[in-house]
Write an enzyme that holds these catalytic residues in place. Structure first.
Site, PDB file in Angstrom:
ATOM      1  N   HIS A  62      -7.446  -4.536 -10.555  1.00  0.00           N
ATOM      2  CA  HIS A  62      -6.171  -4.011 -11.037  1.00  0.00           C
ATOM      3  C   HIS A  62      -5.453  -3.330  -9.872  1.00  0.00           C
ATOM      4  CE1 HIS A  62      -3.132  -2.237 -13.586  1.00  0.00           C
ATOM      5  NE2 HIS A  62      -3.455  -1.032 -13.158  1.00  0.00           N
ATOM      6  N   SER A 101      -2.722   3.272 -14.274  1.00  0.00           N
ATOM      7  CA  SER A 101      -1.534   2.625 -14.806  1.00  0.00           C
ATOM      8  C   SER A 101      -0.404   3.643 -14.941  1.00  0.00           C
ATOM      9  CB  SER A 101      -1.856   1.998 -16.172  1.00  0.00           C
ATOM     10  OG  SER A 101      -0.734   1.348 -16.699  1.00  0.00           O
ATOM     11  N   GLY A 102       0.807   3.259 -14.488  1.00  0.00           N
ATOM     12  CA  GLY A 102       1.957   4.141 -14.579  1.00  0.00           C
ATOM     13  C   GLY A 102       2.133   5.065 -13.388  1.00  0.00           C
ATOM     14  N   ILE A 103       1.276   4.956 -12.374  1.00  0.00           N
ATOM     15  CA  ILE A 103       1.359   5.834 -11.214  1.00  0.00           C
ATOM     16  C   ILE A 103       2.528   5.466 -10.312  1.00  0.00           C
ATOM     17  CG2 ILE A 103      -0.112   4.492  -9.660  1.00  0.00           C
ATOM     18  CD1 ILE A 103      -0.334   8.290 -10.129  1.00  0.00           C
ATOM     19  N   GLY A 104       3.025   4.200 -10.441  1.00  0.00           N
ATOM     20  CA  GLY A 104       4.182   3.796  -9.642  1.00  0.00           C
ATOM     21  C   GLY A 104       3.904   2.712  -8.624  1.00  0.00           C
ATOM     22  N   LYS A 105       2.843   1.956  -8.832  1.00  0.00           N
ATOM     23  CA  LYS A 105       2.476   0.903  -7.866  1.00  0.00           C
ATOM     24  C   LYS A 105       3.543  -0.189  -7.797  1.00  0.00           C
ATOM     25  CE  LYS A 105      -1.429  -0.001  -9.964  1.00  0.00           C
ATOM     26  NZ  LYS A 105      -1.352   1.033 -11.025  1.00  0.00           N
ATOM     27  N   SER A 106       3.983  -0.677  -8.957  1.00  0.00           N
ATOM     28  CA  SER A 106       4.955  -1.769  -8.977  1.00  0.00           C
ATOM     29  C   SER A 106       6.308  -1.329  -8.427  1.00  0.00           C
ATOM     30  CB  SER A 106       5.111  -2.313 -10.408  1.00  0.00           C
ATOM     31  OG  SER A 106       3.897  -2.846 -10.879  1.00  0.00           O
ATOM     32  N   ASP A 119      -0.048  -6.205 -10.582  1.00  0.00           N
ATOM     33  CA  ASP A 119      -0.858  -5.907 -11.763  1.00  0.00           C
ATOM     34  C   ASP A 119      -2.300  -6.409 -11.638  1.00  0.00           C
ATOM     35  OD1 ASP A 119      -1.099  -4.768 -14.441  1.00  0.00           O
ATOM     36  OD2 ASP A 119      -1.397  -6.843 -15.073  1.00  0.00           O
ATOM     37  N   GLU A 142       6.401  -6.486 -12.616  1.00  0.00           N
ATOM     38  CA  GLU A 142       6.769  -5.810 -13.862  1.00  0.00           C
ATOM     39  C   GLU A 142       7.267  -4.399 -13.551  1.00  0.00           C
ATOM     40  OE1 GLU A 142       4.854  -4.014 -17.993  1.00  0.00           O
ATOM     41  OE2 GLU A 142       3.579  -5.090 -16.579  1.00  0.00           O
ATOM     42  N   ARG A 165      -5.800  15.680   5.943  1.00  0.00           N
ATOM     43  CA  ARG A 165      -4.530  15.993   6.609  1.00  0.00           C
ATOM     44  C   ARG A 165      -4.492  15.481   8.046  1.00  0.00           C
ATOM     45  NH1 ARG A 165      -2.761  22.089   5.402  1.00  0.00           N
ATOM     46  NH2 ARG A 165      -0.835  21.198   6.283  1.00  0.00           N
TER      47      ARG A 165
END
Length: 317
Positions: free
Chosen positions: A140, A157-162, A179, A204, A245
């Site tokens: 994924h 899911s929803g972290i902003g990869k796409s 995806d 997507e 860092r």
């Protein structure tokens, strides 16, 4: 379940001519990428005959076979036609002995012919079979090509990869898969990623839906596959967590038998992820070329400490 390639697809994909056995192409299958050039078998030695491999005949094998008697040739070629032997393959457009054709027809063995020289043909079909028969698994994530470096973006899911991948495409980089990324091991050091057929060129975006990157941004915005050089894991910013860092921490994720370098980037409002990931790819390439900013900083820090020690000693004296 074992991966296999049908002889029909093998012949079509490699531009091979069917000399014998058109009706058997669908039933015969290749399960291994190794190739056999049957030199010892032509002398009658079958103790370790690799019957499951493609049997490749070049100039050496054909010329040697032509020196045998017709009965010897028929006997040898008949022994080579086992149930698990996938195909006889002739290189250089050579004319095979009639006994080879006779044995193949009798034992329902396909015979294919190629115009390529033997060594070149062997290399081409080995690469082809390594790709087709490689074990695959799905991960994924989103795979992008940044300046020729394959970066696999992972995270919840929803972290902003796409969305990050979309911005990278707008910045001139290329999308491989969104995806779901299908990966396989190309060799001892290389993992390759590609998109499943149903998801090729598609992205997507929540609130918009499915977009076709190739149609919107052109063919230069996509790529079929790429070696995965770096995994970038995106996670929500945690003020209590300790993040690297200096870039001195070495982390890896094992895919099949290969340890792929991995870094974690915290996601926080106001951080431009696409630029950060772009710089991460550039910095990774620089390290591979021998330019390590972390080591430069550490060396300069060490020199500063040593200089301070010398200055302090001079003050004491």
């Amino acid at each position: 379940m074992l991966n296999y390639v049908s002889i029909k697809n093998f012949a079509k994909d490699n531009d091979l001519t069917v000399l014998v056995g058109e009706e058997y192409l669908d039933n015969k299958r290749i399960y291994v990428s190794d190739i056999s050039r049957p030199g010892l078998e032509l002398t009658g030695y079958f103790d370790y005959y690799p019957h499951e491999r493609i049997q490749l005949f070049g100039m050496t094998e054909i010329s040697f076979a032509n020196q045998l008697t017709p009965d010897e040739r028929l006997n040898v070629f008949t022994k080579m036609c086992t149930e698990s032997t996938p195909v006889f393959l002739i290189s250089r457009d050579l004319t095979p002995p009639k006994e080879l054709i006779e044995a193949a027809e009798k034992n329902k063995m396909p015979v294919l012919i190629s115009k390529l020289p033997t060594t070149r043909l062997s290399s081409v079909i080995t690469d082809y079979l390594d790709y087709k028969l490689a074990e695959r698994q799905s991960i994924h994530g989103v795979l992008v090509d940044i300046y020729g470096t394959g970066i696999l973006l992972t995270g919840n899911s929803g972290i902003g990869k796409s969305e990050t991948a979309l911005e990278l495409v707008q910045r001139g980089h290329r999308l491989i898969a969104d995806d779901r990324v299908d990966v396989f091991q190309q060799d001892e050091k290389t993992i390759v990623g590609e998109a499943p057929s149903i998801l090729k060129h598609l992205l997507e975006i929540r609130g918009i839906g499915i977009v076709d990157v190739m149609n919107l941004f052109g063919v230069g915005a996509v790529r079929q596959s790429t070696p995965i050089s770096l995994i970038v894991n995106l996670e929500n910013w945690d003020p209590k967590a300790s993040y690297d860092r200096l870039g001195s921490a070495d982390d890896y994720q094992t895919i099949f038998d290969v340890d792929v370098p991995k870094m974690t980037i915290p996601v926080k409002v106001g951080r431009n992820l696409s630029i950060i990931i772009e710089v991460a790819a550039m910095n990774f390439r620089a390290k591979n070329l021998g330019f390590d900013a972390t080591k430069v900083f550490e060396n300069q820090l060490t020199e500063l400490i040593e200089q301070n020690k010398q200055d302090n000693q001079g003050d004491v004296n």
